[in-house]
Design an enzyme around this catalytic site. Structure first.
Site, PDB file in Angstrom:
ATOM      1  CB  CYS A  63      -0.861   0.032   1.304  1.00  9.78           C
ATOM      2  SG  CYS A  63      -1.923   1.484   1.276  1.00  9.78           S
ATOM      3  CB  CYS A  66       1.664   3.623   5.880  1.00 17.89           C
ATOM      4  SG  CYS A  66       0.273   4.128   6.700  1.00 17.89           S
ATOM      5  CB  CYS A 140      -6.605   0.629   6.547  1.00 19.83           C
ATOM      6  SG  CYS A 140      -6.089   2.205   6.686  1.00 19.83           S
ATOM      7  CG  PHE A 267      -4.685  31.349   3.023  1.00 21.32           C
ATOM      8  CD1 PHE A 267      -4.584  30.963   1.846  1.00 21.32           C
ATOM      9  CD2 PHE A 267      -3.757  32.078   3.641  1.00 21.32           C
ATOM     10  CE1 PHE A 267      -3.834  31.759   0.828  1.00 21.32           C
ATOM     11  CE2 PHE A 267      -3.065  32.841   2.799  1.00 21.32           C
ATOM     12  CZ  PHE A 267      -2.872  32.548   1.418  1.00 21.32           C
ATOM     13  CD  GLU A 287     -10.922  29.314   1.548  1.00 14.46           C
ATOM     14  OE1 GLU A 287      -9.991  29.105   2.630  1.00 14.46           O
ATOM     15  OE2 GLU A 287     -10.951  29.048   0.582  1.00 14.46           O
ATOM     16  CB  CYS A 361       0.422  21.485   5.314  1.00 17.87           C
ATOM     17  SG  CYS A 361       0.065  22.244   3.699  1.00 17.87           S
TER      18      CYS A 361
HETATM   19  C1  SAM Z   1      -4.625  24.561   4.379  1.00 20.77           C
HETATM   20  S1  SAM Z   1      -6.246  24.709   4.023  1.00 20.77           S
HETATM   21  C2  SAM Z   1      -6.632  25.683   5.585  1.00 20.77           C
HETATM   22  C3  SAM Z   1      -8.057  25.937   5.725  1.00 20.77           C
HETATM   23  C4  SAM Z   1      -8.388  26.318   7.248  1.00 20.77           C
HETATM   24  N1  SAM Z   1      -7.705  27.069   7.926  1.00 20.77           N
HETATM   25  C5  SAM Z   1      -8.558  24.888   8.119  1.00 20.77           C
HETATM   26  O1  SAM Z   1      -7.652  24.697   8.803  1.00 20.77           O
HETATM   27  O2  SAM Z   1      -9.667  24.157   7.972  1.00 20.77           O
HETATM   28  C6  SAM Z   1      -6.023  26.331   3.034  1.00 20.77           C
HETATM   29  C7  SAM Z   1      -7.242  27.086   2.417  1.00 20.77           C
HETATM   30  O3  SAM Z   1      -6.730  27.786   1.654  1.00 20.77           O
HETATM   31  C8  SAM Z   1      -7.568  28.232   0.740  1.00 20.77           C
HETATM   32  N2  SAM Z   1      -7.000  28.771  -0.495  1.00 20.77           N
HETATM   33  C9  SAM Z   1      -6.113  28.182  -1.350  1.00 20.77           C
HETATM   34  N3  SAM Z   1      -5.835  28.977  -2.237  1.00 20.77           N
HETATM   35  C10 SAM Z   1      -6.058  30.372  -1.855  1.00 20.77           C
HETATM   36  C11 SAM Z   1      -5.750  31.720  -2.376  1.00 20.77           C
HETATM   37  N4  SAM Z   1      -4.974  31.927  -3.546  1.00 20.77           N
HETATM   38  N5  SAM Z   1      -6.427  32.540  -1.806  1.00 20.77           N
HETATM   39  C12 SAM Z   1      -7.137  32.314  -0.582  1.00 20.77           C
HETATM   40  N6  SAM Z   1      -7.375  31.060  -0.142  1.00 20.77           N
HETATM   41  C13 SAM Z   1      -6.972  30.095  -0.721  1.00 20.77           C
HETATM   42  C14 SAM Z   1      -8.331  26.905   0.323  1.00 20.77           C
HETATM   43  O4  SAM Z   1      -9.372  26.896  -0.323  1.00 20.77           O
HETATM   44  C15 SAM Z   1      -8.251  26.284   1.754  1.00 20.77           C
HETATM   45  O5  SAM Z   1      -9.458  26.469   2.372  1.00 20.77           O
END
Ligand code: SAM
Length: 406
Positions: A63, A66, A140, A267, A287, A361
């Site tokens: 798989c 992991c 899993c 975001f 966002e 991340c």
């Molecule tokens: C890592 S996620 C985090 C979402 C939220 N903070 C959470 O923890 O659930 C990143 C977010 O950035 C948004 N995103 C991606 N590209 C973007 C952009 N160019 N401008 C604004 N938001 C964006 C995505 O839709 C997503 O919701």
């Protein structure tokens, strides 16, 4: 040939001098195998190290879900912490790293599975290691038991609407109302298929079934508890992968912004940080996805006792909130995608807010953004590594920046 592994690569594979890549090997191990290009195939571990363990999951070898089940937890924790430290060091930053928080086994509440029809029937599982094959995962160790219980109904979905050419991508999310299932890459919907899928969703009590983002059956809104609110995200929307990981991130963010009264969440997604923060402050959530913000807004309106929450759909790569717009806030939360948030960070650097709670991340882009904030006079107080993707090479983190005293 025989090689000695000197380090792990970013995909979790062993690397010997050359470089020669040896999947499944750990640093310090002597390994024997056939060299094919720069990969040692059919590797046999000649001298195992003490950190090697028998993979708990019987599917670990085939798989692709992991990459590191053959290493003990303490080794993986130290390796992920070191990835974070090294990414910061590459930007000339020395930071206080808190002990990593790792999500338990069998706790993933959201995953993307693959579903494929075969000559013999159907398979639902994860993609195999570096291959297009789909590996069945009846035992899993990653997925929450509620997601494991979905495997038989998802086999039925695949039998109805999958093909032998490509695999269905099936996003499964555990919600308060039951399974939230979003499928893409399947047959086009005609009336018969639509009715068969709706009947299947009803029979297996899915909270929602969506097809290429179109909701075709919904028994109840597939809500998530976010702080004091309940939010039903749009089909397939981002959600933190485990409850434990989300709790660790929220705790780090809440600690950072605890004394703020006006917070901007950049975001913001569906409000993972916005809604908990709104128990103590007014929050402006920004966002790019209007659908996610609509879900956040609905959740806020239906919740009791929260401060004011406003939303703004905006592409923060092209149109970051400018320093002048940021001036009215006393804290920012920022949680960008893997690419980081260079343009937005440049404006945060100019704005000189008292504190910033950063979530990432990708330690490499985080370190680049951290360098820009530090160059503008912020202090990096601590970094909290978080492992929501147990046994994978992914690393996440939360961090606190504050304005250094003049
Ligand atoms: C890592 S996620 C985090 C979402 C939220 N903070 C959470 O923890 O659930 C990143 C977010 O950035 C948004 N995103 C991606 N590209 C973007 C952009 N160019 N401008 C604004 N938001 C964006 C995505 O839709 C997503 O919701």
């Amino acid at each position: 040939m025989q090689v000695t592994i000197t380090r792990l690569g970013h995909q979790g594979d062993g690397i010997a001098e050359g470089p020669i890549y040896v999947p499944g090997a750990l640093p310090g191990e002597v390994v024997e195998g056939q060299l094919s290009g720069d990969v040692l195939t059919a590797p046999r571990i000649v001298t195992p190290v003490a950190a090697r363990v028998r993979p708990p999951c019987p599917h670990a070898r085939a798989c692709g879900g992991c990459a590191l089940q053959h290493a003990e937890d303490a080794f993986v924790a130290a390796w992920k912490t070191e990835i974070t430290r090294a990414a910061l060091a590459a930007q000339g930053i020395e930071a206080r790293l808190r002990p990593i928080v790792t999500s338990p086994a069998r706790s993933r509440r959201r995953a993307v599975l693959a579903g494929k029809r075969t000559k013999k029937g159907v398979i639902v599982g994860f993609h195999g290691r570096a291959s297009d094959t789909v590996v069945p995962i009846p035992d899993c160790h990653l997925l929450h038991p509620d997601l494991m219980a979905l495997l038989p109904p998802l086999e039925e979905v695949t039998a109805l609407a999958g093909s032998r050419k490509g695999a269905l991508a099936i996003t499964v999310t555990r919600s308060l109302a039951g399974a939230d299932v979003a499928v893409s890459g399947g047959k086009a919907l005609d009336l018969d298929l639509r009715m068969a899928l709706a009947a299947l969703a009803d029979r297996h009590r899915f909270a929602r079934l969506s097809w290429e983002d179109e909701v075709i059956a919904q028994a109840a809104p597939p809500e998530q508890a976010l702080g004091a609110a309940r939010v039903a995200p749009p089909p397939g929307a981002f959600l933190q992968a485990t409850e434990a990981g989300e709790a660790a991130l929220i705790s780090a963010v809440s600690e950072t912004i605890s004394s703020a009264k006006q917070v901007v969440d950049l975001f913001a997604g569906c409000g993972t940080f916005t809604l908990p923060a709104a128990s103590g402050a007014d929050v402006h959530a920004v966002e790019s996805s209007a659908a996610m913000l609509a879900a956040l807004d609905r959740g806020w309106r239906n919740a009791a006792g929260l401060h004011r929450v406003t939303t703004e759909a905006r592409d923060l790569f092209r149109r970051p909130l400018m320093a002048e717009e940021l001036a009215r806030f006393d804290a920012a939360i920022i949680d960008p995608p893997r690419a980081g948030a260079q343009a937005q960070v440049a404006e945060l650097a100019r704005a000189q807010l008292p504190v910033i709670a950063a979530v990432s991340c990708n330690p490499a882009t985080f370190a680049r953004d951290a360098r820009d904030l530090i160059a503008a006079g912020y202090r990096l107080d601590w970094v909290q590594p978080i492992d929501q993707f147990r046994w994978s090479p992914h690393v996440e983190l939360a961090a606190r920046f504050s304005r250094a005293a003049a």
